[in-house]
Each structure stands twice: as C-alpha cells, then as structure tokens.
Write an enzyme that holds these catalytic residues in place. Structure first.
Site, mmCIF file in Angstrom:
data_model
loop_
_atom_site.group_PDB
_atom_site.id
_atom_site.type_symbol
_atom_site.label_atom_id
_atom_site.label_comp_id
_atom_site.label_asym_id
_atom_site.label_seq_id
_atom_site.Cartn_x
_atom_site.Cartn_y
_atom_site.Cartn_z
ATOM 1 N N GLU A 24 0.839 -1.193 0.000
ATOM 2 C CA GLU A 24 0.000 0.000 0.000
ATOM 3 C C GLU A 24 0.875 1.244 0.000
ATOM 4 O O GLU A 24 1.860 1.330 0.729
ATOM 5 C CB GLU A 24 -0.988 0.006 1.170
ATOM 6 C CG GLU A 24 -0.436 -0.213 2.536
ATOM 7 C CD GLU A 24 -1.532 -0.287 3.593
ATOM 8 O OE1 GLU A 24 -2.701 -0.549 3.253
ATOM 9 O OE2 GLU A 24 -1.206 -0.094 4.774
ATOM 10 N N CYS A 25 0.520 2.181 -0.877
ATOM 11 C CA CYS A 25 1.225 3.436 -1.060
ATOM 12 C C CYS A 25 2.707 3.183 -1.362
ATOM 13 O O CYS A 25 3.033 2.720 -2.440
ATOM 14 C CB CYS A 25 1.024 4.350 0.146
ATOM 15 S SG CYS A 25 1.292 6.102 -0.254
ATOM 16 N N GLY A 26 3.618 3.445 -0.424
ATOM 17 C CA GLY A 26 5.026 3.203 -0.694
ATOM 18 C C GLY A 26 5.307 1.761 -1.075
ATOM 19 O O GLY A 26 6.124 1.479 -1.962
#
Length: 440
Positions: A326-328
């Site tokens: 998730e995200c990074g």
C-alpha cells in the site's frame, strides 16, 4: 466505563493541536498519570508521536471510515489501562465530509460518541477579543459536544493575553492555558506531513521541552479535571489477519501501517514477522502472506533498487503466497521508481506500474473501493474504505477492469475510476486500508 478523555481540537489546521497534545501528554506522564493517546481521523504520523510522548500505542478513531464496531474497539484499546485519554483532532473541530450525523469523520463525532469534552486550541496570532467569537461559534455549532475550555497558542505578549482573555470572560469560556510564540518548538516537516517520529533524532529532548512548557503555561490540574465520558469495555471488533504468520516490511522505507490493523492481527493470534528491505532481507519463507506498508521509499530508492536479495526473495515468495503493498509498498512492487532528482531506480517488478516523485501532484482523501477479484484483502465484490495521501505520479497507463485492484469512489460517492493493480497473487494500491465497509 473506561477512563475519561479529552479531544484536543481547533477551528482549523495549523493552530497548534499537535504541540498542545504532545506537551499535555508528556507533562501528565511525567506527573505519573497513565495517559494514552488517540488520533481523530486517518492521519498516520501523529500516533507515532503520541506513542513516543506517552510510552504506549496510539489508535486512530475515524467516524467515517470505521464501522461502529471497529470504532468502539479502537476506542477501547486506546482507553485500556488509562487514567486519561487524550485524542488529538485533525483539521478543524467540525470539518468532515457531507454524511449522516456521527459519520462525517469530524473530531466532533468522536467527542460526541464517547462524551469526551473538547479542549479548544486557538491560534491568536493576529487576533484578540475576536478569538472569543471563534470559540463561541465552535462551542455552539454542534449541541452534541461540550467545549471544556480554551488553550491559546502564539500569544505575543502579556497585553495580548489580557485582551484575548477579556473576550473569553465575556462568553464565559474558561482559559486553561496559553503558549507563547515559540518557533523553536515546531516539529520538523517535509514534503508529506511531519517527519515521522522515528526520524526525529532529538524527539525525546523536544518532548521534554514541551512538557516543561506545559508545566509553565497550562493549568494541568484543571485540564485533567475537565475530562469526562468514556468507552464501554469489551465493545467492538478488530480487523482479521490475512494469515497466521505475516511477513511485514519494517524499516525507514516502510514505516507505516495503521495501529489498529496490527492490533487486530495480534488479537487473533497472528504472528508478525518483520523484515527489512533496506537491509536486503527477504520475507521469511514460512509466512503465509507478505505486506509492504507505506513509508518514504523515494528517499531510499537507490538502496532498494540495489537490494537483490530482497527483490529476488519477494519474487520467489509471490510465486506461491499473496503479497500486498500500500502506497510506498505499492510503488516498490512496481517496475521502477523515479526519485525527486529524476533518477529512475528498478523496483521489484511484480506489478505493471512505474511511479515518479519528480512529477509531483497531491492525491488526498478517503477512498471507497470495491474489489474486482478475490485476494489478500478479501473476496471479489468486497467493499473497503481507505485513505490516500501522497505526491507520487503513475507514469504507466491507468489500470483497467482486467488488471485493477478495485473500482473506487471518493467519500461522497463520486466515481474515481479504477485504482491499484493485481497480478496473480500480488496486489497493491495507493490507498491505506482502514476497514471493511459495513454491509460490504
């Protein structure tokens, strides 16, 4: 009922909520109070600072993203073994989405649900008696809540304080403290919110200085006496783990996973097995799933691109078991990452996405996602709620129904198209998962 609480809120962002919250937490802890922290809304950085100030984990409380059962479970965890709960607000006291009462995501929802009085922080730079009018409006806007008193921030002089205090007396609002203008106490910032707690080398010294300031500037006894409300013990339900042994990336590049997610996994008996991609470590082969949280991989892209053992080990893991980023973490699962200097670094290559921090654009807000296929996050059709906050751009074509993770809307139901990617057992997206939606 559990311990009483307070919500530290303000009329707007940038008023000094975090400064007042950390000063109050650290000062009360130093006095021997079992103070515990919470954060209203989806912000993921402040809870780590709360944990440093109190010595205990801090939980998010989000009236929009969390079903009632999860919200109550998180409030119960935040209150466990507490003498006082201090919940820091986000944005303004009444700021939220357009939704039914109690479901807007506003700080006021949390104050009302648990009966926690509000400690209102007023930035009085450039104002005097008019600050009282703002306080009066905040107190009168929502009859469900009670403002216990005010803490002034950025007071310029004794005369300035007297003028503001005169206005507060006129409306009968207690003044519970006043912080002087003190630029040296501001926490460091970077391109995305505050620098995280683990990156603030002198954090303990800063917290101690804030506690000294609280002792000198706040009526700590009156603030503690103003607390009220509470949470019914044992209420609610936490998230279920995706496996009984979960490999979780954890280092300076992968530093954020919502505390209530980890709490739920632990409560269900799951074992969290951390590994460090920056140390070129691969996920342990005996785990049943791998999770790459968010963080700041763009600051470490060169090391991640050179971490061959990590990259090969994650690819081998993904051949037989599910992986989610998730995200990074999503960015690292992609083909490449361009850093802020325009240098492109190879990533793991498990998802068909290339991202860039050289082409920055803010993406911010709740995401309501319906999964297009079954996987680590749930079955096909499951409805999830998360939050997105990043500046990265995708350089590759937008996903379609054949390879996207989910179809998403914003908090008010406006369609945002497809989001994230899926490929065999690997999934990823920019939104941080908060909860499965009620009736999802």
């Amino acid at each position: 009922m559990s311990a009483p609480g307070l919500v530290v809120a303000a009329p707007r962002s940038g008023s000094g909520k975090t400064t007042v919250t950390l000063a109050l937490m650290r000062a009360l802890r130093r006095r021997g109070v079992a103070v515990r922290g919470a954060k209203c809304g989806p912000d993921y950085i402040d809870p780590a600072f709360h944990a440093a100030a109190t010595g205990h984990p801090s939980l998010n409380l989000d009236s929009f993203a969390m079903p009632d059962a999860l919200l109550d479970a998180c409030a119960g965890l935040a209150s466990r073994e507490a003498g006082l709960v201090v919940a820091e607000g986000s944005m303004g006291l009444h700021d939220g989405i357009v939704a039914g009462e109690g479901r807007t995501g506003a700080n006021a929802d949390i104050a009302a649900r648990y009966g926690w009085p509000v400690l209102l922080v007023l930035d009085v730079s450039g104002a005097a008696q008019s600050a009282a009018a703002v306080a009066l409006g905040c107190a009168a806007y929502d009859p469900r809540i009670r403002v216990a008193g005010v803490v002034l921030n950025k007071v310029a002089s004794p005369r300035h304080r007297r003028l503001v205090e005169a206005g507060l007396r006129r409306i009968g609002m207690p003044l519970l403290g006043a912080f002087p203008r003190e630029a040296g106490l501001v926490l460091p910032e970077r391109h995305l919110g505050l620098v995280q707690a683990g990156e603030t080398a002198d954090l303990e010294a800063r917290l101690d200085r804030l506690a000294d300031l609280a002792e000198a500037s706040l009526d700590l006894d009156a603030i503690r006496a103003a607390a009220g409300g509470g949470v019914y013990p044992g209420a609610g339900a936490l998230p279920r783990p995706p496996a009984q042994r979960i490999a979780v990336a954890r280092d300076a590049a992968f530093s954020f996973l919502y505390p209530h997610m980890l709490a739920g996994w632990h409560a269900a008996g799951a074992e969290i097995v951390p590994f460090s991609p920056l140390a070129d470590e691969a996920p342990e082969a005996t785990c049943g799933a791998c999770w790459l949280p968010g963080g700041y991989p763009e600051l470490h892209a060169g090391r991640l691109g050179a971490a061959e053992r990590f990259r090969e080990g994650l690819r081998a893991f993904a051949r037989t078991r599910p992986v989610h980023g998730e995200c990074g973490g999503y960015m690292v699962l992609g083909e490449s990452l361009e850093d802020a200097d325009g240098v492109t670094h190879p990533m793991v290559g498990l998802l068909p996405v290339a991202t860039s921090y050289a082409k920055r654009r803010l993406h911010l807000g709740y995401r309501v996602a319906r999964l297009l296929d079954g996987g680590l996050l749930g079955p096909a059709g499951a409805r999830l709620i998360g939050h997105e906050f990043h500046y990265a751009s995708e350089l590759t074509p937008a996903p379609g129904a054949e390879n996207a993770l989910a179809q998403v809307t914003d908090a008010e139901g406006q369609p945002l198209g497809f989001a994230g990617h899926r490929r065999e057992r690997v999934t990823g997206s920019f939104f941080h998962l908060i909860a499965e939606a009620e009736g999802g």
